[in-house]
Design a protein around this motif. Sequence first.
Motif, PDB file in Angstrom:
ATOM      1  N   VAL A   1      -2.163  -9.648  -7.375  1.00  0.00           N
ATOM      2  CA  VAL A   1      -2.185  -8.235  -6.987  1.00  0.00           C
ATOM      3  C   VAL A   1      -1.837  -8.129  -5.505  1.00  0.00           C
ATOM      4  O   VAL A   1      -2.468  -8.778  -4.672  1.00  0.00           O
ATOM      5  CB  VAL A   1      -3.576  -7.608  -7.234  1.00  0.00           C
ATOM      6  CG1 VAL A   1      -3.597  -6.140  -6.805  1.00  0.00           C
ATOM      7  CG2 VAL A   1      -3.986  -7.749  -8.700  1.00  0.00           C
TER       8      VAL A   1
ATOM      9  N   VAL B   1      -2.148  -6.075  -2.226  1.00  0.00           N
ATOM     10  CA  VAL B   1      -3.063  -5.055  -1.701  1.00  0.00           C
ATOM     11  C   VAL B   1      -2.407  -4.407  -0.488  1.00  0.00           C
ATOM     12  O   VAL B   1      -2.040  -5.091   0.468  1.00  0.00           O
ATOM     13  CB  VAL B   1      -4.430  -5.671  -1.323  1.00  0.00           C
ATOM     14  CG1 VAL B   1      -5.356  -4.613  -0.736  1.00  0.00           C
ATOM     15  CG2 VAL B   1      -5.066  -6.334  -2.538  1.00  0.00           C
TER      16      VAL B   1
ATOM     17  N   TYR C   1       1.487  -6.025 -10.158  1.00  0.00           N
ATOM     18  CA  TYR C   1       0.291  -5.228  -9.861  1.00  0.00           C
ATOM     19  C   TYR C   1       0.190  -4.962  -8.365  1.00  0.00           C
ATOM     20  O   TYR C   1       0.419  -5.867  -7.557  1.00  0.00           O
ATOM     21  CB  TYR C   1      -0.979  -5.981 -10.292  1.00  0.00           C
ATOM     22  CG  TYR C   1      -1.121  -6.146 -11.779  1.00  0.00           C
ATOM     23  CD1 TYR C   1      -1.916  -5.289 -12.521  1.00  0.00           C
ATOM     24  CD2 TYR C   1      -0.447  -7.160 -12.450  1.00  0.00           C
ATOM     25  CE1 TYR C   1      -2.048  -5.441 -13.896  1.00  0.00           C
ATOM     26  CE2 TYR C   1      -0.568  -7.320 -13.817  1.00  0.00           C
ATOM     27  CZ  TYR C   1      -1.374  -6.452 -14.533  1.00  0.00           C
ATOM     28  OH  TYR C   1      -1.491  -6.605 -15.891  1.00  0.00           O
TER      29      TYR C   1
ATOM     30  N   GLN D   1      -2.419  -2.757  -5.435  1.00  0.00           N
ATOM     31  CA  GLN D   1      -3.648  -2.014  -5.166  1.00  0.00           C
ATOM     32  C   GLN D   1      -3.383  -1.165  -3.929  1.00  0.00           C
ATOM     33  O   GLN D   1      -2.975  -1.684  -2.891  1.00  0.00           O
ATOM     34  CB  GLN D   1      -4.796  -2.995  -4.921  1.00  0.00           C
ATOM     35  CG  GLN D   1      -6.135  -2.340  -4.704  1.00  0.00           C
ATOM     36  CD  GLN D   1      -7.231  -3.392  -4.611  1.00  0.00           C
ATOM     37  OE1 GLN D   1      -7.220  -4.370  -5.359  1.00  0.00           O
ATOM     38  NE2 GLN D   1      -8.156  -3.192  -3.709  1.00  0.00           N
TER      39      GLN D   1
ATOM     40  N   HIS E   1      -4.543   1.493  -0.961  1.00  0.00           N
ATOM     41  CA  HIS E   1      -5.622   2.023  -0.121  1.00  0.00           C
ATOM     42  C   HIS E   1      -4.991   2.847   0.988  1.00  0.00           C
ATOM     43  O   HIS E   1      -3.927   2.497   1.500  1.00  0.00           O
ATOM     44  CB  HIS E   1      -6.406   0.886   0.552  1.00  0.00           C
ATOM     45  CG  HIS E   1      -7.199   0.046  -0.378  1.00  0.00           C
ATOM     46  ND1 HIS E   1      -8.535   0.245  -0.608  1.00  0.00           N
ATOM     47  CD2 HIS E   1      -6.837  -1.018  -1.137  1.00  0.00           C
ATOM     48  CE1 HIS E   1      -8.968  -0.668  -1.466  1.00  0.00           C
ATOM     49  NE2 HIS E   1      -7.954  -1.442  -1.804  1.00  0.00           N
TER      50      HIS E   1
ATOM     51  N   LEU F   1      -3.629  -0.297  -9.120  1.00  0.00           N
ATOM     52  CA  LEU F   1      -5.068  -0.138  -8.944  1.00  0.00           C
ATOM     53  C   LEU F   1      -5.209   0.825  -7.776  1.00  0.00           C
ATOM     54  O   LEU F   1      -4.869   0.506  -6.638  1.00  0.00           O
ATOM     55  CB  LEU F   1      -5.747  -1.469  -8.609  1.00  0.00           C
ATOM     56  CG  LEU F   1      -5.804  -2.478  -9.750  1.00  0.00           C
ATOM     57  CD1 LEU F   1      -4.519  -3.267  -9.831  1.00  0.00           C
ATOM     58  CD2 LEU F   1      -6.980  -3.380  -9.561  1.00  0.00           C
ATOM     59  N   TYR F   2      -5.659   2.037  -8.059  1.00  0.00           N
ATOM     60  CA  TYR F   2      -5.710   3.118  -7.083  1.00  0.00           C
ATOM     61  C   TYR F   2      -7.127   3.197  -6.541  1.00  0.00           C
ATOM     62  O   TYR F   2      -8.063   3.540  -7.265  1.00  0.00           O
ATOM     63  CB  TYR F   2      -5.302   4.417  -7.781  1.00  0.00           C
ATOM     64  CG  TYR F   2      -4.984   5.567  -6.878  1.00  0.00           C
ATOM     65  CD1 TYR F   2      -3.668   5.919  -6.614  1.00  0.00           C
ATOM     66  CD2 TYR F   2      -5.991   6.325  -6.298  1.00  0.00           C
ATOM     67  CE1 TYR F   2      -3.367   6.997  -5.801  1.00  0.00           C
ATOM     68  CE2 TYR F   2      -5.692   7.396  -5.480  1.00  0.00           C
ATOM     69  CZ  TYR F   2      -4.375   7.728  -5.239  1.00  0.00           C
ATOM     70  OH  TYR F   2      -4.071   8.796  -4.435  1.00  0.00           O
ATOM     71  N   ALA F   3      -7.312   2.825  -5.274  1.00  0.00           N
ATOM     72  CA  ALA F   3      -8.647   2.743  -4.679  1.00  0.00           C
ATOM     73  C   ALA F   3      -9.143   4.125  -4.242  1.00  0.00           C
ATOM     74  O   ALA F   3      -8.427   4.866  -3.565  1.00  0.00           O
ATOM     75  CB  ALA F   3      -8.633   1.806  -3.486  1.00  0.00           C
TER      76      ALA F   3
ATOM     77  N   LEU G   1     -10.045   2.175  -8.880  1.00  0.00           N
ATOM     78  CA  LEU G   1     -10.934   1.203  -8.278  1.00  0.00           C
ATOM     79  C   LEU G   1     -11.844   1.980  -7.321  1.00  0.00           C
ATOM     80  O   LEU G   1     -11.360   2.695  -6.452  1.00  0.00           O
ATOM     81  CB  LEU G   1     -10.127   0.164  -7.496  1.00  0.00           C
ATOM     82  CG  LEU G   1     -10.945  -0.882  -6.779  1.00  0.00           C
ATOM     83  CD1 LEU G   1     -10.430  -2.255  -7.163  1.00  0.00           C
ATOM     84  CD2 LEU G   1     -10.863  -0.696  -5.296  1.00  0.00           C
TER      85      LEU G   1
END
Length: 85
Positions: free
Chosen positions: A9, A11, A31, A33, A35, A53-55, A79
């Motif tokens: 992933v 980030v 993938y 993520q 932020h 993955l949406y924080a 997330l």
Amino acid sequence: HQNTAGKVVGVFIHESIEQIRNYIEVLELKYVQLHGKRAKESYSLLPPHIHVLYALSVDPSGTILEPIPKINPKKDYLLFDSQVA
């Protein structure tokens, strides 16, 4: 590329869509993520095959501190980040 049980992933915090797309291509990411406002604004501009993955920030009581976005529930995830060290 080794076959492993885990997923790699990327980030991204406050990154531009250009930077995110570059890493997706160079690292062959599937993938990401996201932020921070800048990275999250890139959500709709990502290639369609990318899983996100949406924080979302939450306070210590569990209250979500920002709007919940519309995501693709077939491939994307929310997330919840408590931001507590």
